[in-house]
Design a protein around this motif. Structure first.
Motif, PDB file in Angstrom:
ATOM      1  N   LEU A  31      -9.539  11.139 -17.896  1.00  0.00           N
ATOM      2  CA  LEU A  31     -10.513   9.841 -17.313  1.00  0.00           C
ATOM      3  C   LEU A  31      -9.647   8.713 -17.609  1.00  0.00           C
ATOM      4  O   LEU A  31      -9.494   7.671 -16.805  1.00  0.00           O
ATOM      5  N   LYS A  55     -12.004   0.191  -0.659  1.00  0.00           N
ATOM      6  CA  LYS A  55     -13.042  -0.535  -0.144  1.00  0.00           C
ATOM      7  C   LYS A  55     -12.675  -2.159  -0.080  1.00  0.00           C
ATOM      8  O   LYS A  55     -12.767  -2.544   1.007  1.00  0.00           O
ATOM      9  N   ILE A  78     -18.727   5.410  -7.278  1.00  0.00           N
ATOM     10  CA  ILE A  78     -18.378   4.130  -7.730  1.00  0.00           C
ATOM     11  C   ILE A  78     -17.081   3.675  -7.425  1.00  0.00           C
ATOM     12  O   ILE A  78     -16.450   2.434  -8.051  1.00  0.00           O
ATOM     13  N   LEU A 123       0.627  -1.219  -0.044  1.00  0.00           N
ATOM     14  CA  LEU A 123       0.043  -0.171  -0.060  1.00  0.00           C
ATOM     15  C   LEU A 123       0.982   1.167  -0.036  1.00  0.00           C
ATOM     16  O   LEU A 123       0.717   2.383  -0.803  1.00  0.00           O
ATOM     17  N   ASP A 169     -13.995   1.569  -5.649  1.00  0.00           N
ATOM     18  CA  ASP A 169     -14.091   0.532  -4.849  1.00  0.00           C
ATOM     19  C   ASP A 169     -12.795  -0.095  -4.689  1.00  0.00           C
ATOM     20  O   ASP A 169     -12.490  -1.151  -3.765  1.00  0.00           O
ATOM     21  N   VAL A 171      -8.762   5.485 -15.047  1.00  0.00           N
ATOM     22  CA  VAL A 171      -9.302   3.974 -15.464  1.00  0.00           C
ATOM     23  C   VAL A 171      -7.962   3.034 -15.435  1.00  0.00           C
ATOM     24  O   VAL A 171      -7.986   1.869 -14.630  1.00  0.00           O
ATOM     25  N   LEU A 224     -15.249  10.698  -3.065  1.00  0.00           N
ATOM     26  CA  LEU A 224     -15.888  11.885  -3.808  1.00  0.00           C
ATOM     27  C   LEU A 224     -16.622  12.782  -2.659  1.00  0.00           C
ATOM     28  O   LEU A 224     -17.332  12.540  -1.847  1.00  0.00           O
ATOM     29  N   GLY A 245      -3.914  11.252  -9.374  1.00  0.00           N
ATOM     30  CA  GLY A 245      -4.930  12.053  -8.841  1.00  0.00           C
ATOM     31  C   GLY A 245      -4.438  13.519  -9.166  1.00  0.00           C
ATOM     32  O   GLY A 245      -5.380  14.302  -9.661  1.00  0.00           O
ATOM     33  N   GLY A 295     -18.984   0.310   7.567  1.00  0.00           N
ATOM     34  CA  GLY A 295     -17.750   0.919   7.073  1.00  0.00           C
ATOM     35  C   GLY A 295     -18.460   1.374   5.767  1.00  0.00           C
ATOM     36  O   GLY A 295     -19.006   0.843   4.896  1.00  0.00           O
TER      37      GLY A 295
HETATM   38  C1  B12 Z   1      -8.569   5.272  -9.702  1.00  0.00           C
HETATM   39  C2  B12 Z   1      -9.443   6.357  -9.508  1.00  0.00           C
HETATM   40  C3  B12 Z   1     -10.818   6.310 -10.307  1.00  0.00           C
HETATM   41  C4  B12 Z   1     -11.258   5.036 -11.109  1.00  0.00           C
HETATM   42  C5  B12 Z   1     -11.749   4.171  -9.911  1.00  0.00           C
HETATM   43  C6  B12 Z   1     -11.681   2.662 -10.183  1.00  0.00           C
HETATM   44  C7  B12 Z   1     -12.299   1.627  -9.046  1.00  0.00           C
HETATM   45  N1  B12 Z   1     -12.623   0.514  -9.456  1.00  0.00           N
HETATM   46  O1  B12 Z   1     -12.330   2.249  -7.685  1.00  0.00           O
HETATM   47  C8  B12 Z   1     -12.315   5.724 -11.932  1.00  0.00           C
HETATM   48  C9  B12 Z   1     -11.790   5.802 -13.222  1.00  0.00           C
HETATM   49  C10 B12 Z   1     -13.562   4.610 -11.937  1.00  0.00           C
HETATM   50  C11 B12 Z   1     -12.613   6.924 -11.271  1.00  0.00           C
HETATM   51  C12 B12 Z   1     -13.525   7.804 -11.578  1.00  0.00           C
HETATM   52  C13 B12 Z   1     -13.892   8.839 -10.892  1.00  0.00           C
HETATM   53  N2  B12 Z   1     -13.051   9.730 -10.355  1.00  0.00           N
HETATM   54 CO1  B12 Z   1     -11.529   9.049  -9.285  1.00  0.00          CO
HETATM   55  N3  B12 Z   1      -9.925   8.570  -8.715  1.00  0.00           N
HETATM   56  C14 B12 Z   1      -9.084   7.583  -8.804  1.00  0.00           C
HETATM   57  C15 B12 Z   1      -7.766   7.700  -8.030  1.00  0.00           C
HETATM   58  C16 B12 Z   1      -6.866   7.871  -8.955  1.00  0.00           C
HETATM   59  C17 B12 Z   1      -7.346   6.573  -7.118  1.00  0.00           C
HETATM   60  C18 B12 Z   1      -8.242   6.354  -5.863  1.00  0.00           C
HETATM   61  C19 B12 Z   1      -7.818   5.045  -5.551  1.00  0.00           C
HETATM   62  O2  B12 Z   1      -8.199   3.806  -5.802  1.00  0.00           O
HETATM   63  N4  B12 Z   1      -6.831   4.970  -4.422  1.00  0.00           N
HETATM   64  C20 B12 Z   1      -6.284   3.662  -3.893  1.00  0.00           C
HETATM   65  C21 B12 Z   1      -7.240   3.266  -2.709  1.00  0.00           C
HETATM   66  C22 B12 Z   1      -6.469   1.936  -2.241  1.00  0.00           C
HETATM   67  O3  B12 Z   1      -7.128   4.399  -1.822  1.00  0.00           O
HETATM   68  P1  B12 Z   1      -8.245   4.794  -0.857  1.00  0.00           P
HETATM   69  O4  B12 Z   1      -9.600   4.548  -1.427  1.00  0.00           O
HETATM   70  O5  B12 Z   1      -7.922   6.221  -0.190  1.00  0.00           O
HETATM   71  O6  B12 Z   1      -8.118   3.264   0.226  1.00  0.00           O
HETATM   72  C23 B12 Z   1      -7.398   3.340   1.384  1.00  0.00           C
HETATM   73  C24 B12 Z   1      -8.126   3.895   2.665  1.00  0.00           C
HETATM   74  O7  B12 Z   1      -8.658   5.226   2.552  1.00  0.00           O
HETATM   75  C25 B12 Z   1      -8.547   2.881   3.380  1.00  0.00           C
HETATM   76  N5  B12 Z   1     -10.138   2.878   3.021  1.00  0.00           N
HETATM   77  C26 B12 Z   1     -11.068   2.939   1.867  1.00  0.00           C
HETATM   78  N6  B12 Z   1     -12.135   2.802   1.903  1.00  0.00           N
HETATM   79  C27 B12 Z   1     -12.419   2.291   3.484  1.00  0.00           C
HETATM   80  C28 B12 Z   1     -13.614   2.069   4.212  1.00  0.00           C
HETATM   81  C29 B12 Z   1     -13.316   1.974   5.386  1.00  0.00           C
HETATM   82  C30 B12 Z   1     -14.589   1.573   6.084  1.00  0.00           C
HETATM   83  C31 B12 Z   1     -12.098   1.759   5.989  1.00  0.00           C
HETATM   84  C32 B12 Z   1     -12.057   1.674   7.523  1.00  0.00           C
HETATM   85  C33 B12 Z   1     -10.932   2.288   5.509  1.00  0.00           C
HETATM   86  C34 B12 Z   1     -11.142   2.676   3.956  1.00  0.00           C
HETATM   87  O8  B12 Z   1      -8.305   1.771   3.068  1.00  0.00           O
HETATM   88  C35 B12 Z   1      -7.250   1.830   1.585  1.00  0.00           C
HETATM   89  C36 B12 Z   1      -6.120   1.437   2.055  1.00  0.00           C
HETATM   90  O9  B12 Z   1      -5.362   1.942   3.205  1.00  0.00           O
HETATM   91  C37 B12 Z   1      -8.218   9.040  -7.393  1.00  0.00           C
HETATM   92  C38 B12 Z   1      -6.934  10.013  -6.778  1.00  0.00           C
HETATM   93  C39 B12 Z   1      -6.569   9.672  -5.192  1.00  0.00           C
HETATM   94  N7  B12 Z   1      -5.648  10.496  -4.788  1.00  0.00           N
HETATM   95  O10 B12 Z   1      -7.219   9.007  -4.456  1.00  0.00           O
HETATM   96  C40 B12 Z   1      -9.262   9.839  -7.933  1.00  0.00           C
HETATM   97  C41 B12 Z   1     -10.442  10.583  -7.348  1.00  0.00           C
HETATM   98  C42 B12 Z   1     -10.752  10.002  -6.296  1.00  0.00           C
HETATM   99  N8  B12 Z   1     -11.385  10.418  -8.236  1.00  0.00           N
HETATM  100  C43 B12 Z   1     -11.720  12.041  -8.635  1.00  0.00           C
HETATM  101  C44 B12 Z   1     -12.831  11.964  -9.596  1.00  0.00           C
HETATM  102  C45 B12 Z   1     -13.247  13.515  -9.618  1.00  0.00           C
HETATM  103  C46 B12 Z   1     -13.631  10.912 -10.227  1.00  0.00           C
HETATM  104  C47 B12 Z   1     -14.481  11.336 -11.438  1.00  0.00           C
HETATM  105  C48 B12 Z   1     -15.738  12.220 -10.927  1.00  0.00           C
HETATM  106  C49 B12 Z   1     -14.002  11.669 -12.792  1.00  0.00           C
HETATM  107  C50 B12 Z   1     -14.900  11.992 -13.739  1.00  0.00           C
HETATM  108  N9  B12 Z   1     -14.985  13.361 -14.234  1.00  0.00           N
HETATM  109  O11 B12 Z   1     -15.744  11.132 -14.040  1.00  0.00           O
HETATM  110  C51 B12 Z   1     -15.142   9.743 -11.560  1.00  0.00           C
HETATM  111  C52 B12 Z   1     -16.243   9.320 -10.290  1.00  0.00           C
HETATM  112  C53 B12 Z   1     -17.306   8.547 -10.935  1.00  0.00           C
HETATM  113  C54 B12 Z   1     -18.303   8.287  -9.789  1.00  0.00           C
HETATM  114  N10 B12 Z   1     -19.425   8.514  -9.793  1.00  0.00           N
HETATM  115  O12 B12 Z   1     -17.944   7.734  -8.677  1.00  0.00           O
HETATM  116  C55 B12 Z   1     -11.333  12.673  -7.607  1.00  0.00           C
HETATM  117  C56 B12 Z   1     -12.134  13.041  -6.305  1.00  0.00           C
HETATM  118  C57 B12 Z   1     -12.022  14.658  -5.980  1.00  0.00           C
HETATM  119  C58 B12 Z   1     -12.964  14.793  -4.876  1.00  0.00           C
HETATM  120  N11 B12 Z   1     -12.254  15.758  -4.139  1.00  0.00           N
HETATM  121  O13 B12 Z   1     -14.100  14.575  -4.867  1.00  0.00           O
HETATM  122  C59 B12 Z   1      -9.992  11.997  -7.272  1.00  0.00           C
HETATM  123  C60 B12 Z   1      -9.435  12.490  -5.958  1.00  0.00           C
HETATM  124  C61 B12 Z   1      -8.759  12.429  -8.184  1.00  0.00           C
HETATM  125  C62 B12 Z   1      -8.676  13.923  -8.168  1.00  0.00           C
HETATM  126  N12 B12 Z   1      -7.703  14.423  -7.366  1.00  0.00           N
HETATM  127  O14 B12 Z   1      -9.219  14.941  -8.687  1.00  0.00           O
HETATM  128  N13 B12 Z   1     -11.727   7.445 -10.308  1.00  0.00           N
END
Ligand code: B12
Length: 223
Positions: free
Chosen positions: A63, A110, A105, A42, A107, A67, A154, A53, A149
């Motif tokens: 986008l 999660k 969306i 991680l 995941d 993806v 977003l 991001g 959880g």
């Molecule tokens: C990959 C990605 C996508 C992929 C997602 C693929 C998928 N299957 O999930 C796709 C291409 C689909 C996507 C789409 C969009 N995305 Co996007 N995406 C990302 C990106 C680059 C990485 C997210 C990610 O997976 N990180 C890795 C995981 C492992 O990290 P994490 O989720 O934080 O999880 C960790 C912890 O938080 C924790 N955790 C997570 N969930 C939970 C739950 C519980 C209960 C607990 C305890 C812990 C926990 O555990 C994990 C490990 O430690 C981020 C950038 C970023 N910096 O995050 C943008 C980002 C999240 N996206 C963004 C945007 C804007 C979008 C879109 C709206 C783009 C568009 N114009 O269409 C769409 C959204 C569509 C929708 N309705 O949801 C923005 C959100 C901005 C905001 N402030 O709201 C970001 C931040 C990019 C940016 N900087 O602008 N996206």
């Protein structure tokens, strides 16, 4: 050995940041060969996701790059999951209802949390993405789980979290449910703003917060 691992991490990150999707599986396997832990994995991935991001936000990436980043993370994490070694102690499983709230969306985080929590002995009811408040409540009632959880990536969907908490109150479930939120855009200040019990951006911290709640029955927010 250490040098091998840091070299493998460096190569993995270069591969990730240059979107070499065809090589990501091989590079993930090299991380495994060099002895990476899930936590190490991680720590290697998060800066890449953040960098991609940031570039998306700055208009340098679009986008399709998000993806591909998602796909690469999925491929690599499938390889790495095989190193999970934590064992369930054999006690009855505590249950967590988990999902990404309506409108969102994302995941990947999660599902990583789900895998780690399962490996730590929890039973996870993973409802997927874009989940309506009613669906969460129905599952909590059906299973009797005391932990909810929510994964949020977003800021525009924080309202969905409020709707879930409101519905929990209306249904008389709020007091007995520990609501924990996680995901890249969440922060501690949301605990008060969204009326939840805990927040983290670190899956391991999330598991500890839940364990603490189950052990003590106390919902003291760790701010
Ligand atoms: C990959 C990605 C996508 C992929 C997602 C693929 C998928 N299957 O999930 C796709 C291409 C689909 C996507 C789409 C969009 N995305 Co996007 N995406 C990302 C990106 C680059 C990485 C997210 C990610 O997976 N990180 C890795 C995981 C492992 O990290 P994490 O989720 O934080 O999880 C960790 C912890 O938080 C924790 N955790 C997570 N969930 C939970 C739950 C519980 C209960 C607990 C305890 C812990 C926990 O555990 C994990 C490990 O430690 C981020 C950038 C970023 N910096 O995050 C943008 C980002 C999240 N996206 C963004 C945007 C804007 C979008 C879109 C709206 C783009 C568009 N114009 O269409 C769409 C959204 C569509 C929708 N309705 O949801 C923005 C959100 C901005 C905001 N402030 O709201 C970001 C931040 C990019 C940016 N900087 O602008 N996206």
């Amino acid at each position: 050995m250490k040098t091998d691992l840091s070299h493998a991490v460096q190569r993995f990150q270069e591969t990730f940041l240059s979107f070499e999707i065809d090589s990501i599986k091989t590079q993930a396997q090299k991380l495994l060969d060099a002895g990476i832990t899930i936590q190490g994995f991680l720590s290697a991935c998060m800066p890449c996701m953040e960098e991609i991001g940031r570039k998306f936000e700055a208009g340098e990436y679009y986008l399709p790059q998000l993806v591909v980043a998602g796909e690469m993370f999925k491929t690599a994490s499938r390889e790495i999951r095989s190193v999970l070694t934590e064992e369930n102690s054999g006690r009855p499983l505590d249950q967590i209802v988990l999902g990404t709230p309506a409108g969102d969306i994302h995941d990947l985080g999660k599902d990583i949390f789900a895998v780690l929590a399962e490996a730590s002995g929890f039973k996870i009811h993973n409802l997927g993405v874009d989940v309506k408040p009613e669906t969460f409540v129905k599952k909590l009632k059906e299973t009797g789980a005391s932990v909810l959880g929510l994964s949020s990536l977003l800021t525009t969907t924080f309202e969905s979290i409020c709707n879930i908490v409101d519905l929990l109150s209306e249904e008389g479930l709020r007091k007995q449910t520990f609501v924990i939120i996680g995901g890249g855009v969440t922060e501690k200040s949301l605990i008060e703003k969204l009326f939840v019990d805990a927040q983290t951006r670190d899956a391991y911290e999330g598991i500890n917060l839940i364990r603490n709640y189950i052990r003590t029955g106390k919902k003291e927010p760790v701010v």
